[in-house]
Design a protein around this motif. Structure first.
Motif, PDB file in Angstrom:
ATOM      1  N   THR A  36      59.096 -33.923 -32.081  1.00  0.00           N
ATOM      2  CA  THR A  36      59.781 -33.736 -30.811  1.00  0.00           C
ATOM      3  C   THR A  36      61.270 -33.975 -30.959  1.00  0.00           C
ATOM      4  O   THR A  36      62.076 -33.254 -30.384  1.00  0.00           O
ATOM      5  N   THR A  70      54.026 -25.319 -31.449  1.00  0.00           N
ATOM      6  CA  THR A  70      52.576 -25.232 -31.567  1.00  0.00           C
ATOM      7  C   THR A  70      52.037 -26.413 -32.345  1.00  0.00           C
ATOM      8  O   THR A  70      50.935 -26.891 -32.062  1.00  0.00           O
ATOM      9  N   GLN A  85      51.112 -29.385 -30.281  1.00  0.00           N
ATOM     10  CA  GLN A  85      49.780 -29.360 -29.680  1.00  0.00           C
ATOM     11  C   GLN A  85      48.726 -29.755 -30.702  1.00  0.00           C
ATOM     12  O   GLN A  85      47.799 -30.512 -30.400  1.00  0.00           O
ATOM     13  N   ARG A  86      48.923 -29.229 -31.891  1.00  0.00           N
ATOM     14  CA  ARG A  86      47.952 -29.521 -32.932  1.00  0.00           C
ATOM     15  C   ARG A  86      47.936 -31.020 -33.222  1.00  0.00           C
ATOM     16  O   ARG A  86      46.880 -31.647 -33.329  1.00  0.00           O
ATOM     17  N   VAL A  94      48.786 -33.458 -31.327  1.00  0.00           N
ATOM     18  CA  VAL A  94      48.170 -34.238 -30.256  1.00  0.00           C
ATOM     19  C   VAL A  94      46.661 -34.119 -30.337  1.00  0.00           C
ATOM     20  O   VAL A  94      45.938 -35.104 -30.185  1.00  0.00           O
ATOM     21  N   ALA A  95      46.222 -32.926 -30.624  1.00  0.00           N
ATOM     22  CA  ALA A  95      44.774 -32.743 -30.709  1.00  0.00           C
ATOM     23  C   ALA A  95      44.193 -33.614 -31.817  1.00  0.00           C
ATOM     24  O   ALA A  95      43.198 -34.328 -31.613  1.00  0.00           O
ATOM     25  N   SER A 136      46.160 -39.436 -24.685  1.00  0.00           N
ATOM     26  CA  SER A 136      46.148 -38.062 -24.189  1.00  0.00           C
ATOM     27  C   SER A 136      47.245 -37.829 -23.169  1.00  0.00           C
ATOM     28  O   SER A 136      47.705 -36.716 -22.990  1.00  0.00           O
ATOM     29  N   TRP A 196      57.574 -34.030 -23.765  1.00  0.00           N
ATOM     30  CA  TRP A 196      58.477 -32.899 -23.638  1.00  0.00           C
ATOM     31  C   TRP A 196      59.729 -33.388 -22.941  1.00  0.00           C
ATOM     32  O   TRP A 196      59.777 -33.536 -21.750  1.00  0.00           O
ATOM     33  N   LYS A 229      53.468 -29.267 -15.815  1.00  0.00           N
ATOM     34  CA  LYS A 229      52.529 -29.269 -16.924  1.00  0.00           C
ATOM     35  C   LYS A 229      52.723 -27.985 -17.685  1.00  0.00           C
ATOM     36  O   LYS A 229      52.504 -26.901 -17.154  1.00  0.00           O
ATOM     37  N   GLY A 235      49.081 -26.558 -22.494  1.00  0.00           N
ATOM     38  CA  GLY A 235      48.743 -27.238 -23.728  1.00  0.00           C
ATOM     39  C   GLY A 235      49.346 -28.616 -23.843  1.00  0.00           C
ATOM     40  O   GLY A 235      49.041 -29.332 -24.792  1.00  0.00           O
ATOM     41  N   PHE A 236      50.188 -28.988 -22.936  1.00  0.00           N
ATOM     42  CA  PHE A 236      50.808 -30.297 -23.017  1.00  0.00           C
ATOM     43  C   PHE A 236      50.462 -31.117 -21.793  1.00  0.00           C
ATOM     44  O   PHE A 236      49.940 -30.603 -20.813  1.00  0.00           O
TER      45      PHE A 236
END
Lengths: 148, 1342
Positions: free
Chosen positions: B677, B697, B700-701, B703-704, B714, B719, B849, B852-853
């Motif tokens: 970030t 992208t 997102q990965r 975080v997953a 979660s 951002w 929102k 994906g975030f």
């Protein structure tokens, strides 16, 4: 003298990068960015501990691996750094001084441009200036190879 | 693995502390700390060797003042095994097992001891072993041989020191054995540098995966070996590699042909031949490590070298002996041997050994100097840790000791050491010239680091002193227990520190020079671990002298080198448990700390970047993130960090990429997230679009993945770039807009507010302008709209899954929306919501929102916007200020700035943030115009006509309306013609009369027809209807207008206290078309003089006829001009003046239908009041008719004539006339003209009527009337009038007509009537033309 100029870097008075030109084809630009950045340490120390009327030419800042880093600082604290690859022989200060003088005059003509903002943080993108710096590097390197 | 980085490290005896399982880690470390306290042993205390006594080679009794320094380590690797023979201090000489008796309560201790002995084969270089069993219980028998019980009672430290001394004694006795063997060696080879292993290493990594060391072949590491291997006797295992070296050529000769090529090809073969052999020969564990060295050395030196080696051997032996003496603390012997070795090696130009000997000599002299200062110190160690030796030094009677010759002077020692190192490094660099074996770069690098550390110690402690010497002996940089104050990660060197250190007399660049000397060694040849080690040392030294950038770069480099190890270790995590893994799990935080430090130096410190709360979330994991703190983070991210950006973007990008890579390798998803970030948010300007997308992208990965592992919560807000750039409440549609009025006066008062506040100027350009922007007022339970400006600075589209307003203070029902912000673009979005209570609504920002975030709140600081707005409004001052703001004033640059900004930021708190606030008021009624009488909202009128519009209103709101007011605007008044003040007053009056005096609209219901703003109280319940009638007048030039209906509900019970009320407005725009139907023109005034009198009855009949004319009778066309004229001939007997004049004008019908025009002349004056004459004329389309009306001549009083021209504008700006001054007579004449015209217009009024349509209206005569001075003189009665009267026998026929007999005397009376206000001094001049013979009597009437 078979020393080639590998890189010419200009650093602003706030230690911001003004311009960096890589003449070698062996190392990536990034390496010279790091070298220029670390040389600020040495320049700062030289200036802090040196006499009041320090010569603009700071001489050899440090050597790393086969590279020698030379420094020069204008009265407005703009720093020029030249990285020379030391393959053989010695580097004469007079030659380095001449190179720095050339860089300095190129920089002077750049800041004489009334449209150039001195305090801008961005790097110099004037074509004339880039051409001048490239000419300095290429000439010096050509001379070096001719000497051999 | 440990490097010898201190100048005195060559005097340390390395002892390994190993845990004997089972033992708790904490217990183990506790005991390790205990043992480490006894790292210095005075030779005098060491148990003398009983067998040999003082005669022993390394007898402790010879040099009792000497000290043995132990270095207790807990890790063991054989990385530098090849150097152990060269520098004995690298070798593990002793092994001490640490056993916890508490774990062995029920079991036999001897079993544990046996276990310990079993493991000893792993440490083949150890020449002395011990096993300490701590904390034994009473019941545990102390019967196991070799096991030393350390009871936790009594004088434990004394007991421990005894044990250590005993241990030392054993080591010393073993030293002598070693020394013997060394002396007997036929030849001694130089150590082979690492480059010889490089190829081998690759081979090894291929085979083995992880271990970068060639020592895969050493038995220490492969765990699977040790079970098969039989425990060698510990004492026997002391057989050193030196011994092996001597024996191996005998036992294990390799065929020479293999080794002709010194460099590469044979080596893998050798390795491959050896490694499979290993499991099969478990009996030879101590052997293999030297084996490759051995074989190779023999091969490389080969036949040619062997002779040279032989010649050099004596010097080398001396050097090794000296090393041993140094280790044993026998300093005089060491110095002695070193000098011998130096001489010998010099003659054989064996520079490697010479340099090493010089190093040893330096160490020995330093130690000697230390001891001499410390000579009176009888008890070298008591209960105290060695740490307080410096503290004790002053207490020791140093004064009693005469300054020894060795201690020549502080400077000399320092310079001597420097000189010696300078020369020895020269020797080292010459190694390759005299030997085929190149210089081991490790030793070279170590030497450089040793020297730089030595200088640093002197530097940091202010010059050479005893204290420095103490520190050197202890191998520490600083007097304080924590070296962190100098080398700690969080500190930057300030200028003050540099000045403070300056007095040490050692310039910083000297130190830096020594550090950079490391680079001359080929670091790439070293193993990765060593490289990392060396680099970290370099980095810490550089950091301590304030070379932060260089230090950071070295850190970066070392971390770079760690990366492959990290990845490897992670890759093999599941399969094998290797040592690197253990280190990393412990040092995960350490690496992250290092990364943090690097980032800070490169201008990416946590305080300088937008992290969007990722960091806060990371920290929040520890203490459970509470909402409030998140909010503050958001604020900081949005506002506070704006100013602190600096750095070198290219480098920053690289650094951050590396940080991401490292964090991914760890793997620490939180850190990955943070750095990703930071990279994306702070440097997106410099990153290509593709990479931006990739980073986005990957977030997102991450975080997953983080969620799966549980490292990342979660609900992390990550951002951070504030994509909301503006929020603004939209004015509702005009029908629903709410207007605020002060309650003090009614609405009417509010309309005429241009108040007389003492300002002589009605418009003052210098007065502060009020904010003209209408305030948006929200109404409870009614939907309101906000304009939200979103901007996307990134190179990819942002898809917003959910955008809603974030508000506080008043319950607000926000309606979410979705949007997509294009790359590098802005987007205007309308968000709606409904406030549910009255009060103040605070709009904080938006809750967004992104697809994906996680949902995140973006705040808007309204105060900054206000500031900008006010700045803009200040106009031209702004232009001057702007460049000033752009200029950056620098007080400090570079890292100093970083430091000061940090100080500043810690001192002040978060900037207060001002949110957008809006007022929410109570319910308001709502009306709508249900219907109007207009068709298409348009009305067609003839000029001067008046019609009515009916408007029907319906209350569609929930509460009644109790107040309405109407106000009207038409096109002529809405934007009136500007009145040129230079125009004559009369014309200004005409213009004003046109714009102000005639109103298009008026409200029938109001008393005053002309009022343009009328209020009324009504009662209109919800659902009720109400009709309004509005008059419309056909005014020339009017094209349209607006009927505005303000309404509200004022009589609320709860509202009594408030100072204002609210209304809503309804607008009815009306299109007005005014046609000019009749056009009066060609005015003229004629003089009438009649001579013949008219009988009275004729006049009466004429009047009758005139009054009989009626349009309805259809007889209007025959205009009875004759009758009218007849009337003018009417005389009074009394006042028989002929005072009529004839006014004529043409009226043209420009329309297509005939119009009847009726003129009403009001000839009433003081005497008779009811004299009204009407004249009707019908004008056919397109035709012009002359209208002739008799008008009584007028006379106005002088005062009346001198009245100034009135103005309809109530507050008109007085302007001093610029034009030339008009002479007073002319001025008077103009005023007179004006007033006569006014009164003439008052007297004549004209109306028109259309017979066919029944429409009627007023004919406006005013614009067409222009009086000339001639006409005025006719209209006006003369100032002075002569009235002639005859007396006597005279019959008066009519006015001024007399009949008398001839030749009869009559008296003629001439009276002069002066109407003028002032006296006339007239000359009396009589002229009697007609009457030749008469007496005249003149009476002057004044």
């Amino acid at each position: 003298m078979s020393n080639e100029i590998n890189c010419i870097a200009l650093i602003g008075k706030q230690n911001n990068p003004l311009y960096l030109k890589n003449f070698s084809n062996t190392h990536p630009d990034l390496k010279y960015h790091y070298i220029a950045h670390t040389s600020i340490d040495v320049i700062e120390e030289r200036v802090a501990s040196g006499p009041k009327n320090l010569d603009l030419y700071l001489g050899l800042l440090y050597a790393m691996e086969d590279l020698a880093v030379y420094g020069y600082m204008t009265n407005t604290r703009v720093k020029f750094v030249v990285v020379v690859s030391v393959t053989e022989g010695i580097i004469r200060d007079a030659e380095m001084k001449a190179i720095f003088k050339k860089i300095h005059s190129a920089y002077l003509s750049q800041i004489c441009n009334p449209f150039y903002n001195l305090n801008i943080q961005r790097s110099i993108d004037s074509k004339a200036f880039i051409r001048a710096i490239e000419a300095i590097g290429v000439n010096a390197n050509a001379k070096a190879t001719m000497d051999i | 693995m440990d490097l010898a980085t201190n100048i005195t490290s060559s005097c340390r005896v390395r002892v390994l502390l190993v845990p004997v399982p089972p033992i708790k880690t904490s217990t183990f470390w506790k005991h390790v700390e205990l043992v480490k306290k006894f790292s210095v042993v005075r030779l005098g205390d060491v148990t003398p060797d009983l067998q040999k006594g003082a005669g022993a080679m390394f007898s402790s009794q010879v040099f009792q003042e000497g000290q043995m320094h132990f270095q207790f380590t807990t890790t063991y690797t054989r990385d530098h095994a090849h150097l152990e023979d060269f520098q004995p201090h690298r070798r593990i000489f002793g092994v001490i097992g640490v056993m916890d008796c508490q774990e062995w309560k029920d079991k036999d201790l001897s079993e544990g001891y046996k276990h310990f002995v079993d493991t000893l084969h792993k440490y083949p270089t150890a020449i002395a072993t011990r096993c300490f069993a701590f904390d034994p219980t009473e019941t545990q028998p102390d019967d196991t041989k070799g096991l030393i019980m350390i009871p936790n009672v009594g004088n434990m430290s004394f007991y421990m020191s005894t044990m250590i001394c005993d241990f030392a004694s054993e080591i010393l006795s073993q030293f002598s054995i070693l020394a013997n063997r060394i002396e007997n060696l036929p030849s001694l080879e130089s150590p082979l540098p690492r480059s010889y292993y490089i190829t081998q290493q690759f081979e090894a990594t291929n085979n083995n995966g992880v271990m970068p060391q060639p020592s895969v072949s050493t038995p220490g590491t492969p765990y699977n070996n040790h079970r098969q291997s039989q425990p060698p006797k510990p004492t026997q295992s002391s057989s050193s590699s030196l011994l092996k070296r001597a024996s191996t050529p005998v036992g294990n000769i390799k065929p020479p042909p293999l080794n002709h090529h010194p460099q590469t090809p044979p080596l893998p073969q050798q390795q491959s031949t050896f490694s499979p052999k290993l499991p099969r020969t478990p009996m030879s564990p101590p052997l293999p490590s030297p084996q490759p060295t051995m074989t190779r050395s023999t091969s490389t030196h080969g036949q040619g070298e062997s002779g040279k080696t032989k010649r050099r051997t004596p010097g080398r032996v001396k050097k090794l002996l000296a090393d041993l003496y140094l280790l044993a603390g026998r300093l005089p012997d060491a110095v002695n041997h070193y000098s011998q070795a130096i001489e010998l090696t010099k003659t054989t130009s064996d520079y490697l050994w010479l340099g090493s000997a010089l190093e040893g000599l330096t160490c020995a002299t330093l130690l000697l100097e230390y001891l001499h200062a410390d000579v009176g110190h009888i008890v070298s160690r008591t209960q105290s840790a060695p740490g307080d030796i410096p503290g004790e030094t002053p207490s020791s009677p140093t004064s009693e000791v005469p300054p020894s010759s060795l201690l020549g002077g502080p400077r000399s020692t320092l310079s001597e050491v420097m000189q010696r190192y300078a020369s020895l490094i020269q020797y080292y660099s010459k190694v390759s010239t005299t030997s085929t074996v190149p210089m081991p770069s490790l030793i070279y690098a170590e030497t450089a680091i040793k020297m730089s550390r030595f200088l640093l110690t002197v530097y940091a402690n202010g010059g050479w002193s005893d204290k420095v010497l103490n520190l050197l002996i202890q191998g520490r940089l600083n007097g304080e227990s924590s070296t962190d104050t100098v080398t700690g990660p969080q500190r930057f060197m300030s200028v003050d520190d540099i000045i403070k250190h300056k007095e040490s007399g050692i310039p910083r660049h000297d130190i830096a020079e020594w550090v950079t000397k490391v680079w001359t060694a080929r670091l790439d040849d070293l193993s990765l671990v060593d490289q990392i080690n060396i680099m970290t040392h370099m980095s810490s030294v550089l950091n301590a002298i304030g070379y932060h950038r260089k230090s950071a770069w070295l850190m970066y480099e070392s971390v770079n080198r760690m990366l492959p190890l990290l990845i490897q270790s992670r890759a093999t995590l599941a399969s094998s448990r290797d040592q690197t893994k253990k280190d990393h799990s412990k040092n995960d935080d350490g690496i992250l700390q290092v990364l943090k430090r690097i980032c800070e130096v490169y201008g990416l410190g946590e305080r300088n970047v937008h992290d969007g709360g990722a960091l806060g979330a990371l920290q929040g994991q520890d203490d459970g993130s509470n909402k409030q703190r998140d909010v503050e983070d958001g604020v900081r991210g949005a506002v506070a960090k704006e100013q602190l950006r600096f750095g070198w973007p290219k480098l920053q990008i690289d650094i951050l990429r590396q940080c991401i890579a490292i964090a991914e390798a760890l793997p620490d998803y939180g850190a990955v997230l943070y750095y990703t970030t930071v990279l994306l948010k702070n440097l997106y300007q410099y990153i290509s679009k593709d990479e931006q997308i990739r980073l986005a992208t990957s977030i997102q990965r991450i975080v997953a993945m983080g969620k799966r592992v549980g490292q990342v919560e979660s609900n992390v807000n990550y951002w951070g770039v504030n994509i909301v750039s503006n929020i603004e409440a939209l004015l509702p549609i005009p029908r629903k807009a709410v207007y605020q009025h002060p309650i003090a006066d009614s609405v009417a008062a509010a309309a005429t507010t241009p108040a007389a506040n003492g300002d002589p100027f009605i418009y003052n350009p210098f007065t502060q302008k009020r904010n003209e922007k209408p305030q948006v007022i929200l109404v409870k339970d009614e939907t309101c709209e906000f304009k939200v400006t979103l901007s996307n600075p990134f190179g990819f589209d942002l898809e917003l899954q959910n955008v809603a307003l974030s508000t506080t203070d008043v319950p607000f029902n926000a309606v979410p929306a979705t949007a997509t912000i294009p790359a590098n673009g802005t987007l205007n979005l309308r968000l709606t919501g409904t406030p549910e209570e009255t009060g103040t609504l605070t709009v904080r920002g938006c809750i967004i929102k992104i697809v994906g975030f996680a949902e995140q709140e973006f705040l808007i600081d309204y105060s900054q916007k206000m500031k900008e707005a006010t700045k803009d409004s200040r106009g031209r001052y702004t232009k001057e200020e702007q460049p000033k703001n752009e200029l950056i004033k620098l007080k400090r640059s570079g890292l100093n700035a970083l430091q000061t900004s940090r100080k500043r930021e810690t001192s002040d708190e978060l900037k207060p943030i001002q949110f957008y606030e809006l007022n929410v008021i109570d319910d308001q009624p709502l009306l709508k115009i249900k219907s109007t009488s207009l068709l298409h909202d348009a009305v067609m009128l003839y000029e001067g006509e008046m019609t009515h519009i009916s408007i029907e209103l319906e209350n569609i709101g929930n509460i009644p309306v109790d107040f309405t007011s109407l106000s009207f605007v038409d096109s002529t008044t809405a934007n009136p013609l500007p009145v040129n003040p230079e125009l004559p007053m009369e014309e200004q009056y005409e213009i004003e009369l046109y714009t102000k005096g005639m109103h298009v609209f008026s409200w029938e219901g109001s008393k005053d027809q002309m009022a343009q703003f009328v209020g009324k109280n009504i009662q209109l319940p919800p659902g009720g209807q109400w009709k309004i009638i509005v008059n419309v007048y056909g005014k020339r030039g009017c094209t349209g207008g607006t009927i505005q209906i303000d309404y509200g509900y004022l009589n609320r019970k709860e509202q009594s206290s408030s100072t204002s009320f609210y209304t809503r407005q309804l607008y009815l725009p009306v299109l007005v078309t005014v046609y000019q139907n009749l056009e009066p023109l060609n005015w003229d005034i004629l003089y009438l003089r009649h001579s013949a009198p008219v009988p009275k009855n004729e006049i009466d009949s004429a009047l009758q006829r005139i009054s009989a004319i009626d349009l309805n009778k259809g007889n209007a066309f025959d205009q009875p001009i004759e009758d009218l004229l007849l009337i003018t001939r009417h005389f009074d007997d009394e006042n028989n003046r002929n005072d009529y004049c004839l006014v004529t004008l043409d009226v043209r019908n420009t329309w297509t239908v005939p119009f009847d025009v009726e003129f009403v002349i009001d000839n009433s004056d003081l005497e008779n009041t009811d004299k009204k004459l009407t004249s009707v004329v019908t004008i056919q389309p397109g035709s012009t008719k002359r209208v002739t009306v008799p008008v009584k001549r007028l006379f106005l009083d002088v005062e009346e004539c001198l009245k100034p021209v009135p103005s309809l504008e109530p507050n008109k700006q007085f302007v001093v006339s610029q034009g030339p001054k008009i002479p007073p007579e002319q001025e008077r004449a103009r005023l007179q003209m004006f007033w006569y015209r006014e009164s003439l217009l008052k007297r004549i009024q004209a109306t028109w009527r259309c017979c066919s349509t029944g429409r009627h209206g007023i004919l406006n005569l005013r614009p067409s009337l222009r009086l000339t001075p001639m006409q005025l003189s006719i209209l006006k009665k003369e100032d002075i009038e002569f009235i002639v009267e005859m007396k006597g026998n005279v019959k008066k026929a009519t006015h001024r007509r007399f009949e008398c007999k001839c030749n009869d005397f009559v008296t003629m009376e001439v009276s002069i009537h002066n109407r003028h206000g002032s006296y006339y001094y007239a000359k009396r001049k009589y002229s009697l033309h007609h009457f030749k013979h008469c007496n005249s009597r003149i009476s002057i009437l004044t």
